[in-house]
Design an enzyme around this catalytic site. Structure first.
Site, PDB file in Angstrom:
ATOM      1  N   LYS A   1       0.798  -1.231   0.000  1.00 31.88           N
ATOM      2  CA  LYS A   1       0.000   0.000   0.000  1.00 31.88           C
ATOM      3  C   LYS A   1       0.833   1.285   0.000  1.00 31.88           C
ATOM      4  CE  LYS A   1      -3.811  -1.931  -0.410  1.00 31.88           C
ATOM      5  NZ  LYS A   1      -4.289  -1.873  -1.788  1.00 31.88           N
TER       6      LYS A   1
ATOM      7  N   TYR B   1      -7.154  -5.046  -1.501  1.00 28.93           N
ATOM      8  CA  TYR B   1      -5.853  -5.208  -2.167  1.00 28.93           C
ATOM      9  C   TYR B   1      -5.812  -4.417  -3.474  1.00 28.93           C
ATOM     10  CZ  TYR B   1      -1.472  -7.508  -3.514  1.00 28.93           C
ATOM     11  OH  TYR B   1      -0.155  -7.749  -3.859  1.00 28.93           O
TER      12      TYR B   1
HETATM   13  C1  PHB Z   1       7.492  -6.480  -4.122  1.00 26.49           C
HETATM   14  O1  PHB Z   1       8.546  -5.958  -3.694  1.00 26.49           O
HETATM   15  O2  PHB Z   1       7.386  -6.902  -5.305  1.00 26.49           O
HETATM   16  C2  PHB Z   1       6.294  -6.595  -3.204  1.00 26.49           C
HETATM   17  C3  PHB Z   1       6.439  -6.278  -1.854  1.00 26.49           C
HETATM   18  C4  PHB Z   1       5.341  -6.381  -1.017  1.00 26.49           C
HETATM   19  C5  PHB Z   1       4.119  -6.806  -1.537  1.00 26.49           C
HETATM   20  C6  PHB Z   1       3.980  -7.115  -2.887  1.00 26.49           C
HETATM   21  C7  PHB Z   1       5.077  -7.005  -3.724  1.00 26.49           C
HETATM   22  O3  PHB Z   1       3.038  -6.930  -0.710  1.00 26.49           O
END
Ligand code: PHB
Ligand code: APR
Length: 389
Positions: free
Chosen positions: A296, A384
Site C-alpha cells: 500500500k 488489495y
Molecule cells: C514487491 O517488492 O514486489 C512486493 C512487496 C510487497 C508486496 C507485494 C510485492 O506486498
C-alpha cells in the site's frame, strides 16, 4: 528563488504531485537531498492499484508502465502446504499492475525533466520556516551556498525521516505507531518468477512472499528476526529457507540464482495527524508508513497527492480554501483504511515471537475460512486492488 508550491522530496509522492500540479499550470520546485541515482537505486515494492495507474496516465507518463508492466488478475495465498487463488477480477472487476517503484520514479523524473521543471538534487540542510504564516519559506545549502525558496505552500513529501513532519509543533502533532517484532529479508534475482502471480505464504517457520519485477527478474522475501544481518544469509541458505515455506510444487519448480540485491527491512505501521499545518501539507511516507504486506505504501502516496493536487488547483483556480481545509481529513480517511488492511494482512501472515500453537491454529483457521468464503475473499480483494480514491 520563488515558486507557488515548494515540494520537499523527489520520491513517488513529490514527483507525482509535481506532475499533477504542472498539468494544472501550478509552478513547483522540488528539493531533494540525495542524488538522482541514489533515489533510483532504491528497491521498493511495485504493485500499483488502478487509481495509481490512472494518475500516471493522467499526467501522460503511463506508456512504459502499460508496455512493460504486468497486469495481475489475482494472487495466491499459501498455507498448510497448499496454494489458494484470490481472483481479483472475478470478485471486484479490478486488477493490479506489477511495475517496480523504481520504474515509476524513473518515468516521473523523465517527465519532470521533459517539462523543464526544477528539481534541486543535493539540497542539504533543508529547513522549513514560517509554515503557519502567509510567507512560508524553505532554506537549504547547495554546493555550500545558502539558498532560500519562498513559496505559497510547502508539500512535505520527504518520507519518514524527512524534516517536514518535524515542522508541525509537537503540541499539534499526534502520532500512532506499531513496530512489528520481525523484518523482511528480500532478494532480487535475474530468474523467472516461480509463478505468474504473487504468492503470500503463511508457514510455521514464518512468512514468505514470491513477487517479481518482470518475467525475467524476481523478488522474494522471507520473514526474519530483527537481530539478523544480510551477511548471515548466503544465497543458498535463503533459497533453502524460502523453499521450506512454500508448497511442494513451488519449492520444486522455483528457479534460483545469484542475488543481485539482498536487504533486511523492518516493518512498522505509523500515522501522523494532522497532515496539514498552516501552509504545510504532508503526503506519502512523511505522514504514514505501512508494512509492505498489503503493498500500500506507493498507492497511499498516490492518493494523498491526488487529493492535495485537487485542493491546490481549487485554491489557485477558484480562490477557494475548501479543498485545502479538508485535505487532512480526506486523506486520513483513506490512509487509515489502508493502514488497517496492511496491519490485518501482517497479523494474519506472520509468525510472532510469542505465537502459541493456538495462535497459529487461529491464523490457519482464518485463512481456511477466507479461501472458502466468497464474501471473505471479496473483502481481501477489494482492499488489495485499492479502495476508491
Ligand atoms: C514487491 O517488492 O514486489 C512486493 C512487496 C510487497 C508486496 C507485494 C510485492 O506486498
Ligand atoms: N531533504 C530533502 N529531501 C529529503 C530529506 C531532506 N532532509 N529527507 C528525505 N528526503 C527525500 C528522500 O531522499 C526521498 O527521495 O524525500 C524522498 C522521500 O521519498 P520516499 O521515501 O520514497 O517517500 P514517498 O515519496 O512518500 O513514497 C512512498 O516510497 O518509501 C516508499 O514504501 C514507500 O512505496 C512507498 C513510497
Amino acid at each position: 528563488m520563488r515558486t507557488q508550491v515548494a515540494i520537499i522530496g523527489s520520491g513517488p509522492a513529490g514527483l507525482l504531485l509535481g506532475q499533477l500540479l504542472h498539468k494544472r499550470g501550478i509552478d513547483t520546485v522540488i528539493l531533494e537531498n540525495r542524488t538522482k541515482d541514489y533515489v533510483l537505486a532504491r528497491v521498493r515494492a511495485g504493485v500499483l492499484e488502478q487509481g495509481t495507474v490512472d494518475l500516471l496516465d493522467a499526467v501522460g507518463l503511463g506508456a512504459r508502465m502499460h508496455r512493460e508492466g504486468l497486469v495481475h488478475d489475482g494472487t495466491e495465498l499459501c498455507f498448510d502446504g497448499r496454494r489458494h487463488r484470490i481472483d481479483f477480477r472475478e470478485l471486484t472487476g479490478k486488477t493490479v499492475m506489477v511495475y517496480g517503484q523504481t520504474e515509476v520514479t524513473r518515468d516521473l523524473m523523465d517527465g519532470r525533466d521533459a517539462a523543464g521543471l526544477t528539481t534541486v538534487y543535493g539540497a542539504e540542510g533543508v529547513a522549513l520556516h514560517d509554515v503557519a504564516s502567509e510567507r512560508p519559506r524553505v532554506t537549504y545549502m547547495k554546493n555550500g551556498v545558502p539558498q532560500e525558496l519562498v513559496c505559497d505552500f510547502i508539500a512535505g513529501c520527504d518520507g519518514f525521516h524527512g524534516p517536514s513532519r518535524q515542522a508541525i509543533p509537537s503540541s499539534v502533532l499526534k502520532t500512532y505507531e506499531r513496530v512489528y517484532p520481525f523484518g523482511w529479508l528480500g532478494v532480487l534475482s535475474e530468474t523467472p518468477p516461480v509463478s505468474d502471480e504473487l504468492i503470500y505464504a503463511n508457514h510455521e517457520r514464518g512468512f514468505a512472499l514470491c513477487s517479481m519485477r518482470s518475467m525475467t527478474r524476481s523478488r522474494y522475501y522471507i520473514q526474519c528476526r530483527l537481530d539478523e544481518k544480510e551477511s548471515e544469509w548466503s544465497d543458498d541458505r535463503f533459497w533453502d529457507e524460502l523453499k521450506r515455506r512454500l508448497d511442494d510444487e513451488a519449492a520444486s519448480t522455483i528457479v534460483t540464482g545469484p542475488s543481485i540485491e539482498k536487504s533486511i527491512a523492518p516493518l512498522r505501521s505509523f500515522v501522523a495527524e494532522p497532515m496539514r499545518h498552516g501552509k504545510l501539507f504532508l503526503a506519502g511516507d512523511s505522514a504514514h508508513i505501512v508494512p509492505p504486506t498489503g503493498a500500500k505504501g506507493l498507492n497511499l502516496a498516490a492518493s494523498d497527492v491526488h487529493y492535495l493536487a485537487n485542493a491546490l488547483a481549487e485554491f489557485y483556480g477558484e480562490k477557494s480554501s475548501a479543498g485545502i481545509d479538508a485535505y487532512s481529513q480526506t486523506a486520513l480517511a483513506r490512509v487509515w483504511k489502508s493502514v488497517r488492511f496492511s496491519w490485518w494482512m501482517t497479523m494474519l501472515m506472520h509468525r510472532f515471537p510469542d505465537t502459541q500453537p493456538f495462535d497459529y491454529q487461529m491464523q490457519v483457521s482464518e485463512l481456511d475460512y477466507l479461501v472458502n468464503s466468497k464474501a471473505a475473499m471479496t473483502v481481501l480483494a477489494e482492499n488489495y486492488v485499492g479502495l476508491p480514491f
